[in-house]
Write an enzyme that holds these catalytic residues in place. Structure first.
Site, PDB file in Angstrom:
ATOM      1  N   GLY A  29       0.809  -1.206   0.000  1.00  0.00           N
ATOM      2  CA  GLY A  29       0.000   0.000   0.000  1.00  0.00           C
ATOM      3  C   GLY A  29       0.849   1.265   0.000  1.00  0.00           C
ATOM      4  N   CYS A  60       0.968   4.444  17.074  1.00  0.00           N
ATOM      5  CA  CYS A  60       1.497   4.374  15.713  1.00  0.00           C
ATOM      6  C   CYS A  60       2.813   5.121  15.589  1.00  0.00           C
ATOM      7  CB  CYS A  60       0.494   4.956  14.729  1.00  0.00           C
ATOM      8  SG  CYS A  60      -1.127   4.234  14.876  1.00  0.00           S
ATOM      9  N   THR A  74      12.004  -7.131 -11.165  1.00  0.00           N
ATOM     10  CA  THR A  74      11.466  -8.486 -11.320  1.00  0.00           C
ATOM     11  C   THR A  74      10.281  -8.671 -10.384  1.00  0.00           C
ATOM     12  OG1 THR A  74      13.625  -9.321 -11.950  1.00  0.00           O
ATOM     13  CG2 THR A  74      12.038 -10.945 -11.147  1.00  0.00           C
ATOM     14  N   ASN A  93      -8.025   4.071   8.473  1.00  0.00           N
ATOM     15  CA  ASN A  93      -7.556   2.876   9.165  1.00  0.00           C
ATOM     16  C   ASN A  93      -7.710   2.959  10.683  1.00  0.00           C
ATOM     17  OD1 ASN A  93      -5.496   4.813   8.157  1.00  0.00           O
ATOM     18  ND2 ASN A  93      -4.197   3.797   9.655  1.00  0.00           N
TER      19      ASN A  93
HETATM   20  C1  LIG Z   1      -1.777  -0.482   5.945  1.00  0.00           C
HETATM   21  C2  LIG Z   1      -2.132   0.739   5.212  1.00  0.00           C
HETATM   22  C3  LIG Z   1      -1.260   1.297   4.242  1.00  0.00           C
HETATM   23  C4  LIG Z   1       0.103   0.757   3.977  1.00  0.00           C
HETATM   24  O1  LIG Z   1       0.074  -0.465   3.310  1.00  0.00           O
HETATM   25  P1  LIG Z   1       1.390  -1.406   3.355  1.00  0.00           P
HETATM   26  O2  LIG Z   1       1.057  -2.511   2.434  1.00  0.00           O
HETATM   27  O3  LIG Z   1       1.544  -1.832   4.782  1.00  0.00           O
HETATM   28  O4  LIG Z   1       2.537  -0.573   2.891  1.00  0.00           O
HETATM   29  C5  LIG Z   1      -1.691   2.407   3.561  1.00  0.00           C
HETATM   30  N1  LIG Z   1      -2.892   2.954   3.796  1.00  0.00           N
HETATM   31  C6  LIG Z   1      -3.745   2.454   4.701  1.00  0.00           C
HETATM   32  C7  LIG Z   1      -5.083   3.102   4.892  1.00  0.00           C
HETATM   33  C8  LIG Z   1      -3.389   1.337   5.439  1.00  0.00           C
HETATM   34  O5  LIG Z   1      -4.247   0.864   6.354  1.00  0.00           O
END
Ligand SMILES: *Cc1c(COP(=O)(O)O)cnc(C)c1O
Length: 398
Positions: free
Chosen positions: A72, A326, A238, A152
């Site tokens: 993400g 966090c 890759t 989140n």
């Molecule tokens: C967990 C999260 C991310 C980051 O994703 P990763 O795959 O851990 O880098 C970004 N945005 C939100 C809203 C998330 O909950």
């Protein structure tokens, strides 16, 4: 170690055993580089492309609109920086919100060093972005609006369709970080209308270190990584084949289980919420009452520190999260809780419990069994919890 009661699913979800099974051959005999020309590699290429189709189907995109990333964070960074760099001649302004994930906020902040201006939209007390402020914030040189689909921490779901409508009247791209909604809610990129959308494997029972960015056909975006011609020249390197296969399988399962998971998880979350409210006084539930993720409960327990609650829960085997944990090493409440205008002393006592499809009644019962006692004990020791209720500090939340 004793039994784990895992209630931190917005941080990560367990790997679905079916996903692990699908991935296993790619960590063993199916190790070929999909870019090689022999049959062995071309088979793996085909399997990577099948996974791309599975991800595309989950969000109703075309497979060629899906770029695999390392997660993400990379998807968010690619969207924000990639659009800003591609449109640098026309646009030097980005609009986002105060409650974005740090992957978006920090990418925007980084761009400020390149002369990009960033407007942060405020949110109301439920965490919903202010559309009137958005309308006024739009400028001739705005190149991107990026607002997350669901937060989140507090679970609030943002009005993305309305944002898209406003943005597209001005010809501005919209990106949404949908890491918390893909696999939970039905997502249709055509219905949402977004130009770019981020998702992540490990939030949907897939592996860590894999994610994807949806980029609508025709959207201008520079790559973040330069090198080979992978991902149609949009992300060199890759392919993470086991990760991609795992993400594809996770997407397929998510689509099949979407409504049954929601039904099951919502019942557990509601029982958890009701149980806490019945057993503990002075608890305030954060986020929007309806427009909220069905797996998330974020609440403030007045008079105590989130950190102390977590340590005490951890002692009981309960894994949870707090709005102030966090930013490790810092005792500042999260930017999200401050953005919804909670007073500091309330925001400090925040607790996030987030569920997944593997949770059971036992997990809920455990929290309901131990949390009231923990709260009472901590409040008894707290200088913030005075005889006449909580003492308040004079500083404001912003
Ligand atoms: C967990 C999260 C991310 C980051 O994703 P990763 O795959 O851990 O880098 C970004 N945005 C939100 C809203 C998330 O909950």
């Amino acid at each position: 170690m004793g039994r784990i009661y895992y209630l931190d699913s917005n941080a990560t979800t367990p790997l679905d055993p079916q996903v692990r099974e699908a991935m296993a051959p790619y960590l063993a005999e199916r190790f070929a580089n999909p870019s090689s020309i022999y049959k062995f590699a071309q088979e793996v290429r085909g399997e990577v492309e099948a996974a791309r189709e599975q991800v595309a189907q989950l969000i109703n995109a075309a497979p060629e609109e899906v770029i695999f990333t390392s997660g993400g964070t990379e998807a968010d960074n690619t969207a924000v920086k990639g659009v800003a760099f591609a449109l640098r001649d026309k646009g030097r302004h980005i609009i986002t919100s105060h409650i974005e994930h740090h992957a978006v906020l920090s990418a925007c902040q980084y761009l400020e060093g390149f002369g990009v201006e960033v407007t942060l939209l405020p949110v109301d007390r439920y965490g919903i972005v202010d559309l009137e402020v958005l309308k006024k914030a739009i400028r001739r040189d705005t190149c991107l609006i990026t607002v997350m689909h669901a937060n989140n921490e507090i679970g609030t779901i943002e009005p993305i369709e309305a944002i898209v409508q406003i943005a597209h009247e001005h010809g501005i791209y919209v990106h949404t970080d949908a890491v918390q909604t893909v696999g939970k809610l039905p997502i249709d990129v055509k219905e949402l209308g977004v130009d770019l959308l981020s998702l992540s494997g490990h939030k949907i029972y897939g592996p860590k270190g894999i994610g994807a960015l949806y980029v609508r056909k025709g959207v201008k975006m520079d790559p973040l990584l330069h090198g080979g011609h992978h991902e149609r020249n949009r992300r060199a390197g890759t392919e993470n084949v086991p990760g991609i296969i795992g993400l594809g399988k996770a997407a397929e399962i998510a689509q099949a289980e979407l409504s049954q998971n929601e039904r099951k998880i919502r019942v557990l979350r509601d029982r958890l919420e009701q149980g806490i409210l019945e057993r503990i006084p002075e608890v305030y539930v954060n986020g929007h009452p309806e427009k909220k993720l069905f797996n998330t409960l974020n609440c403030c327990l007045k008079g105590i520190e989130g950190e102390s609650i977590l340590l005490n829960l951890d002692f009981e085997g309960v894994c949870a999260s707090s709005g102030s944990a966090c930013t490790s090493g810092s005792l500042d409440p999260s930017h999200v809780l401050l953005a919804i205008d909670l007073p500091h002393e309330v925001a400090h006592g925040s607790l996030r419990l987030s569920l997944n499809k593997f949770n059971t009644d036992e997990d809920v019962d455990k929290v309901l069994e131990v949390l009231p006692g923990i709260t009472e004990r901590l409040r008894g020791m707290s200088p913030l919890w005075g005889k006449q209720g909580t003492k308040t500090r004079s500083e404001s939340a912003d």
